[in-house]
Design a protein around this motif. Structure first.
Motif, PDB file in Angstrom:
ATOM      1  N   GLY A  17       0.828  -1.198   0.000  1.00  0.00           N
ATOM      2  CA  GLY A  17       0.000   0.000   0.000  1.00  0.00           C
ATOM      3  C   GLY A  17       0.857   1.240   0.000  1.00  0.00           C
ATOM      4  O   GLY A  17       2.068   1.178   0.193  1.00  0.00           O
ATOM      5  N   PRO A  18       0.258   2.392  -0.211  1.00  0.00           N
ATOM      6  CA  PRO A  18       1.025   3.629  -0.334  1.00  0.00           C
ATOM      7  C   PRO A  18       1.606   4.081   1.003  1.00  0.00           C
ATOM      8  O   PRO A  18       1.070   3.803   2.058  1.00  0.00           O
ATOM      9  N   VAL A  19       2.718   4.781   0.915  1.00  0.00           N
ATOM     10  CA  VAL A  19       3.300   5.406   2.107  1.00  0.00           C
ATOM     11  C   VAL A  19       2.615   6.759   2.244  1.00  0.00           C
ATOM     12  O   VAL A  19       2.694   7.590   1.353  1.00  0.00           O
ATOM     13  N   VAL A  20       1.906   6.970   3.334  1.00  0.00           N
ATOM     14  CA  VAL A  20       1.211   8.243   3.491  1.00  0.00           C
ATOM     15  C   VAL A  20       1.615   8.978   4.746  1.00  0.00           C
ATOM     16  O   VAL A  20       1.300  10.140   4.911  1.00  0.00           O
ATOM     17  N   ALA A  47       1.472   7.625 -12.331  1.00  0.00           N
ATOM     18  CA  ALA A  47       0.312   6.782 -12.008  1.00  0.00           C
ATOM     19  C   ALA A  47       0.562   5.326 -12.382  1.00  0.00           C
ATOM     20  O   ALA A  47       0.056   4.421 -11.725  1.00  0.00           O
ATOM     21  N   LEU A  48       1.369   5.097 -13.402  1.00  0.00           N
ATOM     22  CA  LEU A  48       1.600   3.713 -13.838  1.00  0.00           C
ATOM     23  C   LEU A  48       2.303   2.897 -12.774  1.00  0.00           C
ATOM     24  O   LEU A  48       2.007   1.712 -12.596  1.00  0.00           O
ATOM     25  N   LYS A  65       1.430  -1.612  -8.897  1.00  0.00           N
ATOM     26  CA  LYS A  65       1.487  -2.228  -7.564  1.00  0.00           C
ATOM     27  C   LYS A  65       0.126  -2.778  -7.117  1.00  0.00           C
ATOM     28  O   LYS A  65       0.040  -3.402  -6.070  1.00  0.00           O
ATOM     29  N   GLY A  66      -0.931  -2.481  -7.853  1.00  0.00           N
ATOM     30  CA  GLY A  66      -2.224  -3.053  -7.521  1.00  0.00           C
ATOM     31  C   GLY A  66      -3.158  -2.106  -6.806  1.00  0.00           C
ATOM     32  O   GLY A  66      -2.832  -0.948  -6.545  1.00  0.00           O
TER      33      GLY A  66
END
Length: 198
Positions: A113-116, A188-189, A194-195
């Protein structure tokens, strides 16, 4: 290769005004500033409105996400051995910051998941490589806890606030606050690749 530092270019475009009244004032000008900076630095902006306690609770909660268990294992083990009330030990502070940075990199480079939660400079330090400003990490805090003087927790809070005032605020002020329009290019790609979680 990823952008590691800020680079800037200003293009000034002169144009002839259509309105005859405005044309008497001379040619018009528009300035286009092209600023290239690491995208990781943008994730710091929410920190400006977050006190250390709030950021810390959120960051530690994210390490408990089942998708991040593997990436966070070394950091969660480290956190289990420290408390906010223990006296500041600089070696512990530096070790904690290094392990937290390794965790953030593992999340960014993996599929957890993204690092936020930031800090973005931990991922892409630029000219702050090796700086004391990057020697803090989140602690497992209970809400509304008072941090004791001379404690690890108080030192982490002070360093977090110093990071915001010396790194995040100047970046926001110098590169984002005075813009009237902005185009942001996003890879964005890489996120799509990464899903769904990313």
């Amino acid at each position: 290769e990823s952008t590691r530092r800020i680079s800037e270019l200003r293009v000034t475009i002169g144009y002839v005004r259509r309105n005859p009244l405005w044309r008497q004032l001379g040619p018009g000008k528009i300035h286009v500033d092209i600023v290239d900076y690491p995208g990781e630095w943008l994730i710091d902006l929410p920190m400006l409105g977050e006190p250390y306690e709030q950021w810390s609770v959120k960051a530690v909660d994210q390490t408990r996400d089942p998708r991040r268990t593997k990436a966070a294992s070394a950091f969660t083990s480290f956190l289990a051995g420290v408390t906010a009330d223990q006296p500041l030990d600089e070696a512990v502070a530096q070790l904690g910051a290094r392990i937290f940075t390794d965790y953030l990199r593992a999340v960014r480079d993996g599929d957890a998941g993204p690092v936020v939660e930031g800090p973005g400079r931990f991922l892409m330090p630029g000219d702050l490589e090796g700086s004391p400003l990057l020697t803090f990490f989140p602690l497992d805090l209970t809400p509304n806890r008072r941090l004791q003087r001379g404690s690890l927790g108080q030192a982490m809070e002070r360093r977090y606030e110093a990071y915001k005032s010396h790194v995040v605020q100047p970046f926001f002020r110098d590169h984002l606050a005075r813009l009237d329009r902005q185009i942001v290019l996003v890879d964005a790609l890489a996120a799509i690749d990464k899903g769904a979680p990313a």
